[in-house]
Motif scaffolding. Structure first.
Motif, PDB file in Angstrom:
ATOM      1  N   LEU A 169     -32.954  55.104  66.024  1.00  0.00           N
ATOM      2  CA  LEU A 169     -32.800  56.419  65.405  1.00  0.00           C
ATOM      3  C   LEU A 169     -33.729  57.435  66.053  1.00  0.00           C
ATOM      4  CD1 LEU A 169     -32.478  55.391  61.647  1.00  0.00           C
ATOM      5  CD2 LEU A 169     -30.653  56.182  63.165  1.00  0.00           C
ATOM      6  N   ARG A 170     -34.933  57.002  66.401  1.00  0.00           N
ATOM      7  CA  ARG A 170     -35.867  57.914  67.070  1.00  0.00           C
ATOM      8  C   ARG A 170     -35.318  58.311  68.444  1.00  0.00           C
ATOM      9  NH1 ARG A 170     -40.013  54.854  67.030  1.00  0.00           N
ATOM     10  NH2 ARG A 170     -40.879  55.627  65.058  1.00  0.00           N
ATOM     11  N   ALA A 171     -34.765  57.361  69.177  1.00  0.00           N
ATOM     12  CA  ALA A 171     -34.219  57.647  70.504  1.00  0.00           C
ATOM     13  C   ALA A 171     -33.004  58.565  70.444  1.00  0.00           C
ATOM     14  CB  ALA A 171     -33.845  56.338  71.198  1.00  0.00           C
ATOM     15  N   MET A 172     -32.294  58.555  69.311  1.00  0.00           N
ATOM     16  CA  MET A 172     -31.097  59.377  69.175  1.00  0.00           C
ATOM     17  C   MET A 172     -31.395  60.836  68.816  1.00  0.00           C
ATOM     18  SD  MET A 172     -28.357  57.762  69.942  1.00  0.00           S
ATOM     19  CE  MET A 172     -27.129  58.861  69.207  1.00  0.00           C
ATOM     20  N   ARG A 173     -32.573  61.126  68.371  1.00  0.00           N
ATOM     21  CA  ARG A 173     -32.856  62.469  67.860  1.00  0.00           C
ATOM     22  C   ARG A 173     -32.581  63.596  68.852  1.00  0.00           C
ATOM     23  NH1 ARG A 173     -38.401  61.744  64.258  1.00  0.00           N
ATOM     24  NH2 ARG A 173     -37.789  59.764  63.285  1.00  0.00           N
ATOM     25  N   PRO A 174     -32.871  63.426  70.151  1.00  0.00           N
ATOM     26  CA  PRO A 174     -32.556  64.519  71.079  1.00  0.00           C
ATOM     27  C   PRO A 174     -31.065  64.835  71.179  1.00  0.00           C
ATOM     28  CG  PRO A 174     -34.152  63.013  72.056  1.00  0.00           C
ATOM     29  CD  PRO A 174     -33.644  62.349  70.815  1.00  0.00           C
ATOM     30  N   VAL A 175     -30.219  63.862  70.825  1.00  0.00           N
ATOM     31  CA  VAL A 175     -28.763  64.062  70.885  1.00  0.00           C
ATOM     32  C   VAL A 175     -28.250  64.819  69.665  1.00  0.00           C
ATOM     33  CG1 VAL A 175     -26.533  62.843  70.987  1.00  0.00           C
ATOM     34  CG2 VAL A 175     -28.533  61.936  72.213  1.00  0.00           C
ATOM     35  N   LEU A 176     -28.966  64.727  68.563  1.00  0.00           N
ATOM     36  CA  LEU A 176     -28.469  65.208  67.281  1.00  0.00           C
ATOM     37  C   LEU A 176     -28.761  66.690  67.100  1.00  0.00           C
ATOM     38  CD1 LEU A 176     -29.705  62.201  65.129  1.00  0.00           C
ATOM     39  CD2 LEU A 176     -27.544  62.436  66.374  1.00  0.00           C
ATOM     40  N   ARG A 177     -27.803  67.390  66.498  1.00  0.00           N
ATOM     41  CA  ARG A 177     -28.004  68.808  66.201  1.00  0.00           C
ATOM     42  C   ARG A 177     -26.985  69.267  65.158  1.00  0.00           C
ATOM     43  NH1 ARG A 177     -25.532  68.950  71.317  1.00  0.00           N
ATOM     44  NH2 ARG A 177     -23.659  70.250  71.450  1.00  0.00           N
ATOM     45  N   ARG A 178     -27.259  70.425  64.611  1.00  0.00           N
ATOM     46  CA  ARG A 178     -26.360  71.041  63.632  1.00  0.00           C
ATOM     47  C   ARG A 178     -25.302  71.857  64.364  1.00  0.00           C
ATOM     48  NH1 ARG A 178     -28.482  75.386  59.090  1.00  0.00           N
ATOM     49  NH2 ARG A 178     -26.416  76.102  58.347  1.00  0.00           N
ATOM     50  N   THR A 179     -24.039  71.628  64.033  1.00  0.00           N
ATOM     51  CA  THR A 179     -22.924  72.358  64.622  1.00  0.00           C
ATOM     52  C   THR A 179     -22.063  72.945  63.503  1.00  0.00           C
ATOM     53  OG1 THR A 179     -21.420  70.453  64.622  1.00  0.00           O
ATOM     54  CG2 THR A 179     -22.890  70.696  66.526  1.00  0.00           C
ATOM     55  N   ASP A 180     -21.033  73.687  63.884  1.00  0.00           N
ATOM     56  CA  ASP A 180     -20.099  74.204  62.871  1.00  0.00           C
ATOM     57  C   ASP A 180     -19.433  73.056  62.123  1.00  0.00           C
ATOM     58  OD1 ASP A 180     -20.697  76.794  63.596  1.00  0.00           O
ATOM     59  OD2 ASP A 180     -18.919  77.060  64.856  1.00  0.00           O
ATOM     60  N   ASP A 181     -19.129  71.966  62.849  1.00  0.00           N
ATOM     61  CA  ASP A 181     -18.522  70.804  62.193  1.00  0.00           C
ATOM     62  C   ASP A 181     -19.505  70.160  61.216  1.00  0.00           C
ATOM     63  OD1 ASP A 181     -16.101  71.060  63.506  1.00  0.00           O
ATOM     64  OD2 ASP A 181     -16.666  69.710  65.144  1.00  0.00           O
ATOM     65  N   ALA A 213     -27.432  62.967  47.422  1.00  0.00           N
ATOM     66  CA  ALA A 213     -27.243  62.131  48.606  1.00  0.00           C
ATOM     67  C   ALA A 213     -27.823  62.811  49.845  1.00  0.00           C
ATOM     68  CB  ALA A 213     -25.761  61.829  48.803  1.00  0.00           C
ATOM     69  N   TYR A 214     -27.624  64.114  49.957  1.00  0.00           N
ATOM     70  CA  TYR A 214     -28.218  64.853  51.076  1.00  0.00           C
ATOM     71  C   TYR A 214     -29.741  64.745  51.046  1.00  0.00           C
ATOM     72  CZ  TYR A 214     -30.004  68.886  53.663  1.00  0.00           C
ATOM     73  OH  TYR A 214     -30.722  69.695  54.517  1.00  0.00           O
ATOM     74  N   SER A 215     -30.323  64.823  49.872  1.00  0.00           N
ATOM     75  CA  SER A 215     -31.777  64.796  49.729  1.00  0.00           C
ATOM     76  C   SER A 215     -32.370  63.434  50.038  1.00  0.00           C
ATOM     77  CB  SER A 215     -32.166  65.221  48.310  1.00  0.00           C
ATOM     78  OG  SER A 215     -31.709  66.536  48.034  1.00  0.00           O
ATOM     79  N   LEU A 216     -31.527  62.411  50.164  1.00  0.00           N
ATOM     80  CA  LEU A 216     -32.006  61.075  50.511  1.00  0.00           C
ATOM     81  C   LEU A 216     -32.102  60.860  52.018  1.00  0.00           C
ATOM     82  CD1 LEU A 216     -29.951  59.032  47.889  1.00  0.00           C
ATOM     83  CD2 LEU A 216     -32.333  59.763  47.727  1.00  0.00           C
ATOM     84  N   LEU A 217     -31.699  61.863  52.799  1.00  0.00           N
ATOM     85  CA  LEU A 217     -31.836  61.783  54.252  1.00  0.00           C
ATOM     86  C   LEU A 217     -33.311  61.756  54.641  1.00  0.00           C
ATOM     87  CD1 LEU A 217     -29.200  64.435  55.388  1.00  0.00           C
ATOM     88  CD2 LEU A 217     -29.082  61.984  55.879  1.00  0.00           C
ATOM     89  N   PRO A 218     -33.619  61.190  55.811  1.00  0.00           N
ATOM     90  CA  PRO A 218     -35.004  61.269  56.282  1.00  0.00           C
ATOM     91  C   PRO A 218     -35.388  62.727  56.541  1.00  0.00           C
ATOM     92  CG  PRO A 218     -33.546  60.446  58.010  1.00  0.00           C
ATOM     93  CD  PRO A 218     -32.736  60.484  56.748  1.00  0.00           C
ATOM     94  N   GLY A 219     -36.676  62.994  56.469  1.00  0.00           N
ATOM     95  CA  GLY A 219     -37.145  64.364  56.619  1.00  0.00           C
ATOM     96  C   GLY A 219     -36.713  65.025  57.904  1.00  0.00           C
ATOM     97  N   TRP A 220     -36.698  64.267  59.010  1.00  0.00           N
ATOM     98  CA  TRP A 220     -36.308  64.875  60.284  1.00  0.00           C
ATOM     99  C   TRP A 220     -34.844  65.328  60.266  1.00  0.00           C
ATOM    100  CZ3 TRP A 220     -32.231  62.533  62.611  1.00  0.00           C
ATOM    101  CH2 TRP A 220     -32.007  61.178  62.358  1.00  0.00           C
ATOM    102  N   ALA A 221     -33.987  64.584  59.544  1.00  0.00           N
ATOM    103  CA  ALA A 221     -32.575  64.963  59.466  1.00  0.00           C
ATOM    104  C   ALA A 221     -32.400  66.219  58.616  1.00  0.00           C
ATOM    105  CB  ALA A 221     -31.742  63.818  58.889  1.00  0.00           C
ATOM    106  N   VAL A 222     -33.148  66.327  57.519  1.00  0.00           N
ATOM    107  CA  VAL A 222     -33.119  67.537  56.698  1.00  0.00           C
ATOM    108  C   VAL A 222     -33.570  68.738  57.523  1.00  0.00           C
ATOM    109  CG1 VAL A 222     -34.136  68.677  54.687  1.00  0.00           C
ATOM    110  CG2 VAL A 222     -33.416  66.283  54.534  1.00  0.00           C
TER     111      VAL A 222
END
Length: 291
Positions: A169-181, A213-222
């Motif tokens: 999950l840590r290695a994936m963070r650079p790939v992840l971002r917020r989009t319109d989808d 359920a959204y609030s149960l995400l890890p802090g970095w995802a929020v």
């Protein structure tokens, strides 16, 4: 050939998966996993472009729940049948992102969805108070490599421990971002477009399920979402209260269900206990002692 009555399936009643997957908190975990999946730009593009989630707002969640239930509690021939059906669907689907077409069953995407799901299942159920030791948690993720193989992944390339999952999950963070989808999934999971009597419950759903359920995400995802969540202590207390309520209802369902289906949901743990015997009904008390 019909399944043998004593066929305990892929995991069996001696597994962590057998006990954990019957917990009511799995519902919140499933929704949490969709929020997490939606942070991968191509994964969420594939979801939005290939799912009728607006026309069938509960369909994806129910289908996922039924698949997880089937692969956990059904005899092996039924597990293989369900898995083959899912692989065939995935093979046929394509998505488009940044002007490029991609296959839905690319290993990178399948791995992301698998890890988003099982890490959510484990994290949320533990946070709800399910008494897992560190060894249980590692054993669960190792067991779930079998479910990863069902969708076409190489089990050796799937995180099989808490430390390995954390690293992935840590290695994936650079790939992840917020989009319109991503925003479309966020809005949908908070207020699914249901009608009739179900619409009357939307305010309570948004507060007690969607945003919880959204609030149960890890802090970095929020942080990536950029939207406020409930404080950790409040969300944990809310989840435990909701889980206890659902656990009481679950006992009632176990008592009264008479048909092999309960609406669109299949009560797989109940059916497995009927097939194998009441001794096999999932319970935290039956977690493997040696773990």
């Amino acid at each position: 050939m019909s399944a043998q009555p004593d066929d305990a399936g892929l995991f069996g009643p001696d597994s962590v998966s057998w006990q954990l997957h019957a917990e009511p908190a799995m519902w919140l975990a499933g929704i949490r996993s969709l929020y997490l999946q939606a942070l991968h730009p191509r994964a969420v593009a594939g979801i939005v472009q290939n799912s009728d989630f607006r026309g069938d707002p509960l369909g994806r969640l129910v289908r996922t729940a039924n698949f997880v239930g089937a692969t956990t509690y059904c005899p092996r021939d039924e597990v293989e049948r369900q898995a083959a059906k899912v692989r065939a669907v995935h093979r046929s689907l394509r998505g488009t992102h940044d002007g490029r077409t991609f296959r839905i069953d690319e290993p990178e995407l399948l791995l992301w969805v698998h890890c988003a799901e099982v890490s959510s299942f484990l994290t949320v159920v533990r946070r709800a108070g399910f008494p897992l030791t560190a060894a249980h948690a590692d054993r669960y993720l190792d067991e779930q490599r079998r479910s990863a193989a069902l969708v076409g992944l190489d089990p050796g390339e799937v995180p099989g421990s808490v430390a390995a999952m954390r690293d992935y999950l840590r290695a994936m963070r650079p790939v992840l971002r917020r989009t319109d989808d991503t925003d479309a999934i966020y809005d949908f999971l908070h207020r699914p477009p249901v009608g009739g009597r179900l619409a009357l419950g939307l305010p309570a759903y948004e507060t007690l399920v969607g945003h919880l359920a959204y609030s149960l995400l890890p802090g970095w995802a929020v942080t990536v979402y950029g939207r406020r969540a409930y404080p950790h202590t409040i969300s944990t207390a809310m989840m435990r209260t909701l889980s206890e309520t659902l656990r009481a209802l679950q006992k009632t369902v176990r008592t009264v269900v008479r048909e092999p289906r309960l609406g669109p949901l299949v009560p797989h743990p109940v059916l497995a206990a009927r097939r194998l015997g009441d001794w096999a009904f999932p319970s935290a008390r039956k977690l493997p002692a040696a773990a």
